[in-house]
Design a protein around this motif. Structure first.
Motif, PDB file in Angstrom:
ATOM      1  N   GLN A  48      21.825 -12.581  -2.579  1.00 34.04           N
ATOM      2  CA  GLN A  48      22.591 -13.827  -2.579  1.00 34.04           C
ATOM      3  C   GLN A  48      24.058 -13.534  -2.861  1.00 34.04           C
ATOM      4  O   GLN A  48      24.402 -12.706  -3.706  1.00 34.04           O
ATOM      5  N   VAL A  49      24.932 -14.205  -2.142  1.00 35.95           N
ATOM      6  CA  VAL A  49      26.373 -14.049  -2.335  1.00 35.95           C
ATOM      7  C   VAL A  49      26.873 -15.167  -3.241  1.00 35.95           C
ATOM      8  O   VAL A  49      26.613 -16.348  -3.004  1.00 35.95           O
ATOM      9  N   LEU A  50      27.587 -14.782  -4.286  1.00 35.72           N
ATOM     10  CA  LEU A  50      28.149 -15.749  -5.228  1.00 35.72           C
ATOM     11  C   LEU A  50      29.665 -15.629  -5.226  1.00 35.72           C
ATOM     12  O   LEU A  50      30.223 -14.538  -5.073  1.00 35.72           O
ATOM     13  N   VAL A  51      30.313 -16.768  -5.402  1.00 36.64           N
ATOM     14  CA  VAL A  51      31.770 -16.806  -5.494  1.00 36.64           C
ATOM     15  C   VAL A  51      32.145 -17.407  -6.838  1.00 36.64           C
ATOM     16  O   VAL A  51      31.710 -18.508  -7.186  1.00 36.64           O
ATOM     17  N   PHE A  52      32.933 -16.672  -7.609  1.00 38.09           N
ATOM     18  CA  PHE A  52      33.483 -17.190  -8.858  1.00 38.09           C
ATOM     19  C   PHE A  52      34.984 -17.360  -8.675  1.00 38.09           C
ATOM     20  O   PHE A  52      35.632 -16.539  -8.007  1.00 38.09           O
ATOM     21  N   PHE A  53      35.531 -18.413  -9.247  1.00 38.75           N
ATOM     22  CA  PHE A  53      36.969 -18.629  -9.118  1.00 38.75           C
ATOM     23  C   PHE A  53      37.534 -19.180 -10.420  1.00 38.75           C
ATOM     24  O   PHE A  53      36.829 -19.805 -11.213  1.00 38.75           O
ATOM     25  N   GLU A  54      38.799 -18.889 -10.623  1.00 43.46           N
ATOM     26  CA  GLU A  54      39.483 -19.342 -11.837  1.00 43.46           C
ATOM     27  C   GLU A  54      40.482 -20.428 -11.489  1.00 43.46           C
ATOM     28  O   GLU A  54      41.318 -20.263 -10.597  1.00 43.46           O
ATOM     29  N   ARG A  55      40.368 -21.531 -12.210  1.00 43.18           N
ATOM     30  CA  ARG A  55      41.305 -22.637 -12.042  1.00 43.18           C
ATOM     31  C   ARG A  55      41.790 -23.056 -13.429  1.00 43.18           C
ATOM     32  O   ARG A  55      40.992 -23.392 -14.287  1.00 43.18           O
ATOM     33  N   ARG A  56      43.093 -22.976 -13.631  1.00 39.81           N
ATOM     34  CA  ARG A  56      43.711 -23.333 -14.916  1.00 39.81           C
ATOM     35  C   ARG A  56      43.061 -22.583 -16.075  1.00 39.81           C
ATOM     36  O   ARG A  56      42.786 -23.145 -17.131  1.00 39.81           O
ATOM     37  N   GLY A  57      42.761 -21.326 -15.844  1.00 44.88           N
ATOM     38  CA  GLY A  57      42.243 -20.467 -16.903  1.00 44.88           C
ATOM     39  C   GLY A  57      40.751 -20.545 -17.125  1.00 44.88           C
ATOM     40  O   GLY A  57      40.220 -19.814 -17.964  1.00 44.88           O
ATOM     41  N   VAL A  58      40.036 -21.375 -16.398  1.00 44.71           N
ATOM     42  CA  VAL A  58      38.596 -21.555 -16.590  1.00 44.71           C
ATOM     43  C   VAL A  58      37.842 -21.060 -15.352  1.00 44.71           C
ATOM     44  O   VAL A  58      38.210 -21.380 -14.220  1.00 44.71           O
ATOM     45  N   LEU A  59      36.778 -20.255 -15.587  1.00 43.09           N
ATOM     46  CA  LEU A  59      35.970 -19.737 -14.488  1.00 43.09           C
ATOM     47  C   LEU A  59      34.943 -20.759 -14.007  1.00 43.09           C
ATOM     48  O   LEU A  59      34.310 -21.438 -14.817  1.00 43.09           O
ATOM     49  N   ARG A  61      31.750 -21.401 -10.807  1.00 46.58           N
ATOM     50  CA  ARG A  61      30.857 -20.700  -9.876  1.00 46.58           C
ATOM     51  C   ARG A  61      30.602 -21.560  -8.647  1.00 46.58           C
ATOM     52  O   ARG A  61      30.455 -22.788  -8.734  1.00 46.58           O
ATOM     53  N   LEU A  62      30.564 -20.886  -7.507  1.00 54.99           N
ATOM     54  CA  LEU A  62      30.317 -21.566  -6.255  1.00 54.99           C
ATOM     55  C   LEU A  62      29.294 -20.768  -5.462  1.00 54.99           C
ATOM     56  O   LEU A  62      29.433 -19.555  -5.291  1.00 54.99           O
ATOM     57  N   GLU A  63      28.235 -21.409  -5.004  1.00 51.67           N
ATOM     58  CA  GLU A  63      27.249 -20.721  -4.177  1.00 51.67           C
ATOM     59  C   GLU A  63      27.755 -20.634  -2.744  1.00 51.67           C
ATOM     60  O   GLU A  63      28.158 -21.628  -2.149  1.00 51.67           O
ATOM     61  N   ALA A  64      27.763 -19.408  -2.213  1.00 50.92           N
ATOM     62  CA  ALA A  64      28.234 -19.199  -0.842  1.00 50.92           C
ATOM     63  C   ALA A  64      27.046 -19.278   0.100  1.00 50.92           C
ATOM     64  O   ALA A  64      26.329 -18.289   0.322  1.00 50.92           O
ATOM     65  N   ARG A  65      26.806 -20.446   0.641  1.00 47.59           N
ATOM     66  CA  ARG A  65      25.651 -20.652   1.515  1.00 47.59           C
ATOM     67  C   ARG A  65      25.940 -20.139   2.930  1.00 47.59           C
ATOM     68  O   ARG A  65      27.059 -20.225   3.420  1.00 47.59           O
ATOM     69  N   GLY A  66      24.892 -19.610   3.549  1.00 49.97           N
ATOM     70  CA  GLY A  66      25.003 -19.194   4.952  1.00 49.97           C
ATOM     71  C   GLY A  66      25.656 -17.846   5.167  1.00 49.97           C
ATOM     72  O   GLY A  66      25.974 -17.496   6.311  1.00 49.97           O
ATOM     73  N   VAL A  67      25.871 -17.086   4.091  1.00 44.20           N
ATOM     74  CA  VAL A  67      26.474 -15.753   4.238  1.00 44.20           C
ATOM     75  C   VAL A  67      25.666 -14.753   3.420  1.00 44.20           C
ATOM     76  O   VAL A  67      24.945 -15.112   2.491  1.00 44.20           O
ATOM     77  N   GLY A  68      25.794 -13.474   3.786  1.00 37.56           N
ATOM     78  CA  GLY A  68      25.094 -12.417   3.072  1.00 37.56           C
ATOM     79  C   GLY A  68      26.006 -11.223   2.839  1.00 37.56           C
ATOM     80  O   GLY A  68      27.207 -11.268   3.141  1.00 37.56           O
ATOM     81  N   PRO A  69      25.458 -10.123   2.300  1.00 36.34           N
ATOM     82  CA  PRO A  69      26.265  -8.930   2.028  1.00 36.34           C
ATOM     83  C   PRO A  69      27.022  -8.414   3.242  1.00 36.34           C
ATOM     84  O   PRO A  69      28.142  -7.907   3.112  1.00 36.34           O
ATOM     85  N   ARG A  70      26.440  -8.536   4.457  1.00 33.19           N
ATOM     86  CA  ARG A  70      27.124  -8.079   5.657  1.00 33.19           C
ATOM     87  C   ARG A  70      28.431  -8.841   5.879  1.00 33.19           C
ATOM     88  O   ARG A  70      29.432  -8.286   6.342  1.00 33.19           O
ATOM     89  N   ASP A  71      28.423 -10.118   5.543  1.00 23.49           N
ATOM     90  CA  ASP A  71      29.632 -10.936   5.700  1.00 23.49           C
ATOM     91  C   ASP A  71      30.701 -10.513   4.695  1.00 23.49           C
ATOM     92  O   ASP A  71      31.901 -10.555   5.005  1.00 23.49           O
ATOM     93  N   VAL A  72      30.272 -10.111   3.497  1.00 21.42           N
ATOM     94  CA  VAL A  72      31.231  -9.624   2.506  1.00 21.42           C
ATOM     95  C   VAL A  72      31.836  -8.309   2.986  1.00 21.42           C
ATOM     96  O   VAL A  72      33.045  -8.080   2.837  1.00 21.42           O
ATOM     97  N   GLU A  73      31.007  -7.432   3.589  1.00 16.76           N
ATOM     98  CA  GLU A  73      31.529  -6.185   4.139  1.00 16.76           C
ATOM     99  C   GLU A  73      32.547  -6.473   5.241  1.00 16.76           C
ATOM    100  O   GLU A  73      33.586  -5.808   5.339  1.00 16.76           O
ATOM    101  N   ARG A  74      32.236  -7.477   6.071  1.00 11.63           N
ATOM    102  CA  ARG A  74      33.162  -7.837   7.145  1.00 11.63           C
ATOM    103  C   ARG A  74      34.493  -8.324   6.555  1.00 11.63           C
ATOM    104  O   ARG A  74      35.575  -8.022   7.082  1.00 11.63           O
ATOM    105  N   LEU A  75      34.430  -9.044   5.443  1.00  8.50           N
ATOM    106  CA  LEU A  75      35.644  -9.501   4.765  1.00  8.50           C
ATOM    107  C   LEU A  75      36.464  -8.303   4.266  1.00  8.50           C
ATOM    108  O   LEU A  75      37.692  -8.275   4.413  1.00  8.50           O
ATOM    109  N   ILE A  76      35.765  -7.319   3.710  1.00  2.46           N
ATOM    110  CA  ILE A  76      36.449  -6.119   3.199  1.00  2.46           C
ATOM    111  C   ILE A  76      37.160  -5.384   4.328  1.00  2.46           C
ATOM    112  O   ILE A  76      38.335  -4.995   4.197  1.00  2.46           O
ATOM    113  N   TYR A  77      36.495  -5.182   5.447  1.00  2.32           N
ATOM    114  CA  TYR A  77      37.108  -4.481   6.568  1.00  2.32           C
ATOM    115  C   TYR A  77      38.284  -5.276   7.131  1.00  2.32           C
ATOM    116  O   TYR A  77      39.293  -4.693   7.548  1.00  2.32           O
ATOM    117  N   SER A  78      38.172  -6.596   7.134  1.00  2.00           N
ATOM    118  CA  SER A  78      39.267  -7.438   7.650  1.00  2.00           C
ATOM    119  C   SER A  78      40.512  -7.315   6.782  1.00  2.00           C
ATOM    120  O   SER A  78      41.640  -7.411   7.277  1.00  2.00           O
TER     121      SER A  78
END
Length: 444
Positions: A48-59, A61-78
């Motif tokens: 499962q791919v998870l996205v964490f983000f910081e807004r105004r100093g507070v973390l 969590r956001l679930e990244a639906r419809g994507v997997g590790p391959r999509d994260v690799e594609r992001l890295i190469y991009s």
């Protein structure tokens, strides 16, 4: 993928943060939200791919639906390819996109799964007044920092990752006069400098050359700097910075990672010990004590906000006891201390009045013009600034013959030798005009 030293990518080609919307849709809304300062994409063991983000100093969590590790690799190469980096060569790296955003990338086998961290810097540079209004910088701390820099004192900004060091450093840089020559040295350009007479040196650009950040610090001295700003001290360059600041280059700034303000002094000396031509420990510690006049420490508060936790004045180093000689000028209640420290007078002085009395006059006024007597032991009698975030009027003295700061000043005790009288101080320019810098309690 290249290591931190090998990734040159100073502008990230034409790749901007906004370009990643289509590459990895789950972070599209986060990219569009300018209150989000950090985005972290991770892959759980389940895939499962998870996205964490910081807004105004507070973390968050956001679930990244419809994507997997391959999509994260594609992001890295991009991200990596416009940086002229091949992720198949080395699985770790970082770089800077064209809009200034910082990226850190990793792939197996360096990590169990692909991961990306994006750090976005605010387009708005906050001033000292903004930080005071927002509650992250006490007015009395701003006053003392401004006065110290104006009179050739050096300031060390310390804190942990994401504690607001860069934000505070940007605000302090804004206090440099427009007609001064500023040399800025950074690993990767992050600081915002509006003044025109600025030379910016970036260590990341040294990849492929037989040069180091130590060479940059030495070169900076040949560029006639009025102020030297080193974005962050991490290693042996600390020794060159100490030599620069101990040879007449005052009014300078740098940052370092440390848990407390006092720890920052020891860590700075430890970094200098990494140099092959290092000096003995005691000599380095004395060099640190003479180079920096103030240490301001930033921390992240329990609610996620950032702010100043502590301000120290450095008086020296006791080689016999192995201890730093410091005065704690201010400590935040968030850091477990008292917000109301001892009264703080301007940091540099050339004398004290015979009677031990001080008067306050507006910056630019002459002694005697509308002067108001104040009690150095009573913070309540110190004048308030014209507006929140501005320095307070100077606390000075009425001399028949006014003394002027031209060399590193020495506090001269009053005739009775009392400490209270000794803390009455005079600060002035050669033309006799007082300058802003007295601390006070509270805002206007």
């Amino acid at each position: 993928m290249g290591t931190a030293a090998a990734v040159t990518g100073s502008g990230g080609g034409e790749l901007k943060l906004s370009s990643l919307r289509k590459v990895f849709p789950p972070i599209k809304e986060l990219i569009d939200d300018e209150t989000v300062t950090e985005i972290m994409v991770v892959c759980a063991r389940s895939g499962q791919v998870l996205v964490f983000f910081e807004r105004r100093g507070v973390l968050h969590r956001l679930e990244a639906r419809g994507v997997g590790p391959r999509d994260v690799e594609r992001l890295i190469y991009s991200i990596a390819r416009p940086l002229d980096v091949d992720p198949d060569v080395v699985p770790l790296g970082d770089g800077r996109l064209a809009d200034g955003s910082r990226v850190a990338l990793c792939l197996p086998p360096a990590s169990q799964a692909p991961a990306v961290t994006i750090r976005r810097f605010s387009k708005v540079v906050m001033t000292g007044a903004d930080l005071v209004a927002g509650g992250s910088l006490p007015q009395q701390v701003l006053d003392l920092l401004g006065a110290t820099l104006a009179h050739g004192g050096n300031v060390l900004v310390a804190g942990g990752t994401g504690s607001g060091k860069t934000t505070l450093l940007n605000a302090l840089i804004k206090m440099f006069p427009a007609d001064r020559r500023i040399v800025v040295i950074e690993d990767t350009i992050e600081l915002k400098v509006d003044q025109s007479n600025v030379l910016r040196l970036e260590a990341r650009q040294l990849s492929g050359f037989d040069l180091t950040i130590r060479d940059m610090v030495k070169h900076a001295l040949r560029q006639r700097p009025d102020h030297i700003v080193v974005g962050e001290i991490r290693g042996a360059e600390a020794q060159d910075v100490l030599q620069a600041l101990n040879t007449g280059h005052g009014g300078s700034l740098t940052t370092i990672h440390a848990n407390t303000a006092e720890d920052a002094l020891s860590r700075l000396a430890s970094c200098a010990m990494q140099a092959e031509d290092r000096l003995p420990w005691d000599v380095l510690c004395r060099g640190v004590a003479s180079a920096f006049h103030l240490v301001v420490h930033q921390h992240r508060r329990p609610d996620g906000s950032r702010g100043v936790s502590e301000l120290l004045r450095v008086n020296g180093y006791d080689s016999g006891g192995g201890e730093w000689k410091v005065d704690r000028l201010w400590r935040s209640p968030h850091a477990g201390g008292l917000a109301d420290a001892a009264p703080v007078m301007p940091p540099l002085a050339s004398g004290v009045s015979p009677g031990g009395k001080a008067v306050a006059v507006r910056a630019g006024a002459k002694p005697g013009d509308g002067a108001v007597e104040v009690d150095p032991e009573d913070r309540g009698t110190l004048p308030r600034p014209a507006a929140a975030g501005l320095p307070s009027p100077v606390v000075t003295e009425q001399f028949g013959r006014r003394k002027v700061v031209s060399e590193p000043p020495v506090d001269v005790p009053a005739r009775d030798g009392s400490r209270a009288a000794a803390e009455s101080r005079v600060v002035g320019y050669p033309d006799g005009e007082p300058v802003s810098g007295a601390a006070h309690e509270g805002g206007a």
